[in-house]
Design a protein around this motif. Structure first.
Motif, PDB file in Angstrom:
ATOM      1  N   HIS A 137      46.398  55.735  49.227  1.00  0.00           N
ATOM      2  CA  HIS A 137      45.685  55.337  48.017  1.00  0.00           C
ATOM      3  C   HIS A 137      46.339  54.137  47.322  1.00  0.00           C
ATOM      4  CE1 HIS A 137      44.797  55.795  43.631  1.00  0.00           C
ATOM      5  NE2 HIS A 137      43.569  55.810  44.114  1.00  0.00           N
ATOM      6  N   ARG A 138      47.647  54.175  47.153  1.00  0.00           N
ATOM      7  CA  ARG A 138      48.313  53.096  46.422  1.00  0.00           C
ATOM      8  C   ARG A 138      48.171  51.760  47.122  1.00  0.00           C
ATOM      9  NH1 ARG A 138      54.482  55.243  47.263  1.00  0.00           N
ATOM     10  NH2 ARG A 138      54.221  55.698  49.464  1.00  0.00           N
ATOM     11  N   TRP A 139      48.156  51.773  48.466  1.00  0.00           N
ATOM     12  CA  TRP A 139      48.022  50.513  49.204  1.00  0.00           C
ATOM     13  C   TRP A 139      46.581  50.007  49.166  1.00  0.00           C
ATOM     14  CZ3 TRP A 139      52.464  48.759  48.955  1.00  0.00           C
ATOM     15  CH2 TRP A 139      53.580  49.579  49.105  1.00  0.00           C
ATOM     16  N   ILE A 140      45.649  50.913  49.081  1.00  0.00           N
ATOM     17  CA  ILE A 140      44.242  50.517  48.896  1.00  0.00           C
ATOM     18  C   ILE A 140      44.076  49.842  47.536  1.00  0.00           C
ATOM     19  CG2 ILE A 140      41.881  51.393  48.650  1.00  0.00           C
ATOM     20  CD1 ILE A 140      42.732  53.624  50.677  1.00  0.00           C
ATOM     21  N   VAL A 141      44.718  50.410  46.510  1.00  0.00           N
ATOM     22  CA  VAL A 141      44.669  49.819  45.173  1.00  0.00           C
ATOM     23  C   VAL A 141      45.271  48.411  45.198  1.00  0.00           C
ATOM     24  CG1 VAL A 141      45.494  50.021  42.790  1.00  0.00           C
ATOM     25  CG2 VAL A 141      44.674  52.056  43.999  1.00  0.00           C
ATOM     26  N   VAL A 142      46.397  48.249  45.871  1.00  0.00           N
ATOM     27  CA  VAL A 142      47.029  46.925  45.963  1.00  0.00           C
ATOM     28  C   VAL A 142      46.097  45.938  46.676  1.00  0.00           C
ATOM     29  CG1 VAL A 142      48.933  45.615  46.998  1.00  0.00           C
ATOM     30  CG2 VAL A 142      49.395  47.784  45.844  1.00  0.00           C
ATOM     31  N   ALA A 143      45.506  46.358  47.775  1.00  0.00           N
ATOM     32  CA  ALA A 143      44.614  45.469  48.529  1.00  0.00           C
ATOM     33  C   ALA A 143      43.405  45.048  47.691  1.00  0.00           C
ATOM     34  CB  ALA A 143      44.161  46.159  49.816  1.00  0.00           C
ATOM     35  N   LEU A 144      42.822  45.991  46.980  1.00  0.00           N
ATOM     36  CA  LEU A 144      41.668  45.650  46.148  1.00  0.00           C
ATOM     37  C   LEU A 144      42.069  44.773  44.972  1.00  0.00           C
ATOM     38  CD1 LEU A 144      39.746  49.038  46.169  1.00  0.00           C
ATOM     39  CD2 LEU A 144      39.090  46.906  47.307  1.00  0.00           C
ATOM     40  N   THR A 145      43.240  45.026  44.421  1.00  0.00           N
ATOM     41  CA  THR A 145      43.710  44.196  43.311  1.00  0.00           C
ATOM     42  C   THR A 145      43.981  42.770  43.788  1.00  0.00           C
ATOM     43  OG1 THR A 145      44.703  46.150  42.295  1.00  0.00           O
ATOM     44  CG2 THR A 145      45.381  44.033  41.425  1.00  0.00           C
ATOM     45  N   ALA A 146      44.378  42.604  45.033  1.00  0.00           N
ATOM     46  CA  ALA A 146      44.635  41.265  45.575  1.00  0.00           C
ATOM     47  C   ALA A 146      43.368  40.416  45.624  1.00  0.00           C
ATOM     48  CB  ALA A 146      45.252  41.375  46.964  1.00  0.00           C
ATOM     49  N   VAL A 147      42.221  41.058  45.677  1.00  0.00           N
ATOM     50  CA  VAL A 147      40.949  40.325  45.673  1.00  0.00           C
ATOM     51  C   VAL A 147      40.780  39.556  44.363  1.00  0.00           C
ATOM     52  CG1 VAL A 147      38.432  40.619  45.660  1.00  0.00           C
ATOM     53  CG2 VAL A 147      39.838  41.913  47.281  1.00  0.00           C
ATOM     54  N   VAL A 148      41.275  40.126  43.267  1.00  0.00           N
ATOM     55  CA  VAL A 148      41.058  39.538  41.944  1.00  0.00           C
ATOM     56  C   VAL A 148      41.724  38.161  41.804  1.00  0.00           C
ATOM     57  CG1 VAL A 148      41.302  39.899  39.458  1.00  0.00           C
ATOM     58  CG2 VAL A 148      40.730  41.832  40.946  1.00  0.00           C
ATOM     59  N   PRO A 149      43.021  37.998  42.081  1.00  0.00           N
ATOM     60  CA  PRO A 149      43.577  36.647  41.947  1.00  0.00           C
ATOM     61  C   PRO A 149      43.030  35.650  42.977  1.00  0.00           C
ATOM     62  CG  PRO A 149      45.255  38.159  42.754  1.00  0.00           C
ATOM     63  CD  PRO A 149      44.064  38.977  42.382  1.00  0.00           C
ATOM     64  N   VAL A 150      42.658  36.146  44.141  1.00  0.00           N
ATOM     65  CA  VAL A 150      42.044  35.249  45.130  1.00  0.00           C
ATOM     66  C   VAL A 150      40.718  34.722  44.589  1.00  0.00           C
ATOM     67  CG1 VAL A 150      40.988  35.125  47.424  1.00  0.00           C
ATOM     68  CG2 VAL A 150      43.206  36.242  47.133  1.00  0.00           C
ATOM     69  N   ALA A 151      39.893  35.631  44.073  1.00  0.00           N
ATOM     70  CA  ALA A 151      38.606  35.215  43.500  1.00  0.00           C
ATOM     71  C   ALA A 151      38.818  34.322  42.282  1.00  0.00           C
ATOM     72  CB  ALA A 151      37.785  36.446  43.122  1.00  0.00           C
ATOM     73  N   ALA A 152      39.819  34.646  41.460  1.00  0.00           N
ATOM     74  CA  ALA A 152      40.105  33.819  40.289  1.00  0.00           C
ATOM     75  C   ALA A 152      40.581  32.429  40.706  1.00  0.00           C
ATOM     76  CB  ALA A 152      41.150  34.504  39.413  1.00  0.00           C
ATOM     77  N   GLY A 153      41.348  32.362  41.795  1.00  0.00           N
ATOM     78  CA  GLY A 153      41.761  31.059  42.313  1.00  0.00           C
ATOM     79  C   GLY A 153      40.575  30.239  42.788  1.00  0.00           C
ATOM     80  N   LEU A 154      39.643  30.896  43.474  1.00  0.00           N
ATOM     81  CA  LEU A 154      38.419  30.204  43.909  1.00  0.00           C
ATOM     82  C   LEU A 154      37.585  29.754  42.715  1.00  0.00           C
ATOM     83  CD1 LEU A 154      37.422  32.551  46.877  1.00  0.00           C
ATOM     84  CD2 LEU A 154      38.377  30.227  47.030  1.00  0.00           C
ATOM     85  N   TYR A 155      37.530  30.609  41.707  1.00  0.00           N
ATOM     86  CA  TYR A 155      36.788  30.281  40.487  1.00  0.00           C
ATOM     87  C   TYR A 155      37.442  29.077  39.788  1.00  0.00           C
ATOM     88  CZ  TYR A 155      34.859  30.783  35.771  1.00  0.00           C
ATOM     89  OH  TYR A 155      34.268  30.552  34.558  1.00  0.00           O
ATOM     90  N   THR A 156      38.761  29.101  39.693  1.00  0.00           N
ATOM     91  CA  THR A 156      39.491  27.999  39.057  1.00  0.00           C
ATOM     92  C   THR A 156      39.246  26.687  39.809  1.00  0.00           C
ATOM     93  OG1 THR A 156      41.198  29.518  38.283  1.00  0.00           O
ATOM     94  CG2 THR A 156      41.780  27.186  38.359  1.00  0.00           C
ATOM     95  N   ARG A 157      39.320  26.750  41.114  1.00  0.00           N
ATOM     96  CA  ARG A 157      39.084  25.541  41.912  1.00  0.00           C
ATOM     97  C   ARG A 157      37.673  25.013  41.700  1.00  0.00           C
ATOM     98  NH1 ARG A 157      40.398  24.796  48.314  1.00  0.00           N
ATOM     99  NH2 ARG A 157      39.824  22.628  48.400  1.00  0.00           N
ATOM    100  N   ALA A 158      36.690  25.920  41.712  1.00  0.00           N
ATOM    101  CA  ALA A 158      35.305  25.497  41.523  1.00  0.00           C
ATOM    102  C   ALA A 158      35.087  24.876  40.149  1.00  0.00           C
ATOM    103  CB  ALA A 158      34.369  26.688  41.737  1.00  0.00           C
ATOM    104  N   VAL A 159      35.695  25.471  39.124  1.00  0.00           N
ATOM    105  CA  VAL A 159      35.554  24.932  37.768  1.00  0.00           C
ATOM    106  C   VAL A 159      36.206  23.555  37.673  1.00  0.00           C
ATOM    107  CG1 VAL A 159      36.366  25.248  35.387  1.00  0.00           C
ATOM    108  CG2 VAL A 159      35.338  27.160  36.611  1.00  0.00           C
ATOM    109  N   LEU A 160      37.397  23.420  38.225  1.00  0.00           N
ATOM    110  CA  LEU A 160      38.090  22.122  38.131  1.00  0.00           C
ATOM    111  C   LEU A 160      37.364  21.040  38.941  1.00  0.00           C
ATOM    112  CD1 LEU A 160      41.810  23.289  38.280  1.00  0.00           C
ATOM    113  CD2 LEU A 160      40.505  22.514  36.288  1.00  0.00           C
ATOM    114  N   GLU A 161      36.788  21.414  40.074  1.00  0.00           N
ATOM    115  CA  GLU A 161      36.069  20.432  40.881  1.00  0.00           C
ATOM    116  C   GLU A 161      34.747  20.009  40.252  1.00  0.00           C
ATOM    117  OE1 GLU A 161      35.797  22.098  44.794  1.00  0.00           O
ATOM    118  OE2 GLU A 161      37.861  21.522  45.304  1.00  0.00           O
ATOM    119  N   SER A 162      34.151  20.920  39.472  1.00  0.00           N
ATOM    120  CA  SER A 162      32.882  20.570  38.826  1.00  0.00           C
ATOM    121  C   SER A 162      33.103  19.736  37.577  1.00  0.00           C
ATOM    122  CB  SER A 162      32.099  21.833  38.475  1.00  0.00           C
ATOM    123  OG  SER A 162      32.688  22.497  37.369  1.00  0.00           O
ATOM    124  N   GLY A 163      34.371  19.684  37.092  1.00  0.00           N
ATOM    125  CA  GLY A 163      34.679  18.878  35.926  1.00  0.00           C
ATOM    126  C   GLY A 163      34.181  19.473  34.638  1.00  0.00           C
ATOM    127  N   ALA A 164      34.018  20.788  34.630  1.00  0.00           N
ATOM    128  CA  ALA A 164      33.461  21.444  33.432  1.00  0.00           C
ATOM    129  C   ALA A 164      34.372  21.360  32.247  1.00  0.00           C
ATOM    130  CB  ALA A 164      33.174  22.917  33.727  1.00  0.00           C
TER     131      ALA A 164
END
Length: 138
Positions: free
Chosen positions: A111-138
């Motif tokens: 269970h704890r490793w599943i929680v870690v794996a799912l939590t890792a999705v959040v900063p990855v998605a946030a990194g993609l979101y940050t890149r998309a925002v910076l590239e769009s010049g918003a």
């Protein structure tokens, strides 16, 4: 468009963490005290990570719906995601399964490793979101 997809992935990751953390309580309510000990392990316990992912949902929504500056929201979402991952990792490394001896489901050992794996999705998605925002010049 990429901003929306990345934010949706981040929100989905956050919701997945919430569901997986709540699942043992929902399925085995009689084990509440033992699960409380299990979740409290580590310097902050996994409750801190739960708090950070819940706030991150609001941040992703505020950034994509125009309620906050997208660049600011992206930076906050990335920071919260990284902190949540570090908290869950410290919890997973220090959480003892001793309080859960005799737990009626064998998946609790992973269970704890599943929680870690799912939590890792959040900063990855946030990194993609940050890149998309910076590239769009918003």
């Amino acid at each position: 468009m990429r901003e929306q997809v990345a934010a949706a992935l981040g929100i989905a990751g956050c919701l997945a963490v919430v569901v997986v953390l709540g699942l043992p309580y929902a399925l085995f309510p009689a084990w509440g005290a033992e699960l409380g000990q299990y979740y409290a392990a580590g310097p902050l316990g996994v409750g801190a990570a739960l708090f950070f992912v819940l706030v991150d949902i609001v941040v992703f929504l505020a950034g994509t719906r125009g309620r906050a500056d997208p660049t600011t929201a992206a930076g906050i979402a990335l920071t919260l995601g990284v902190v949540a991952l570090l908290v869950t990792l410290s919890w997973a490394l220090s959480a003892s399964l001793d309080p859960l001896f005799g737990f009626p489901a064998s998946w609790i050992t992973d269970h704890r490793w599943i929680v870690v794996a799912l939590t890792a999705v959040v900063p990855v998605a946030a990194g993609l979101y940050t890149r998309a925002v910076l590239e769009s010049g918003a």
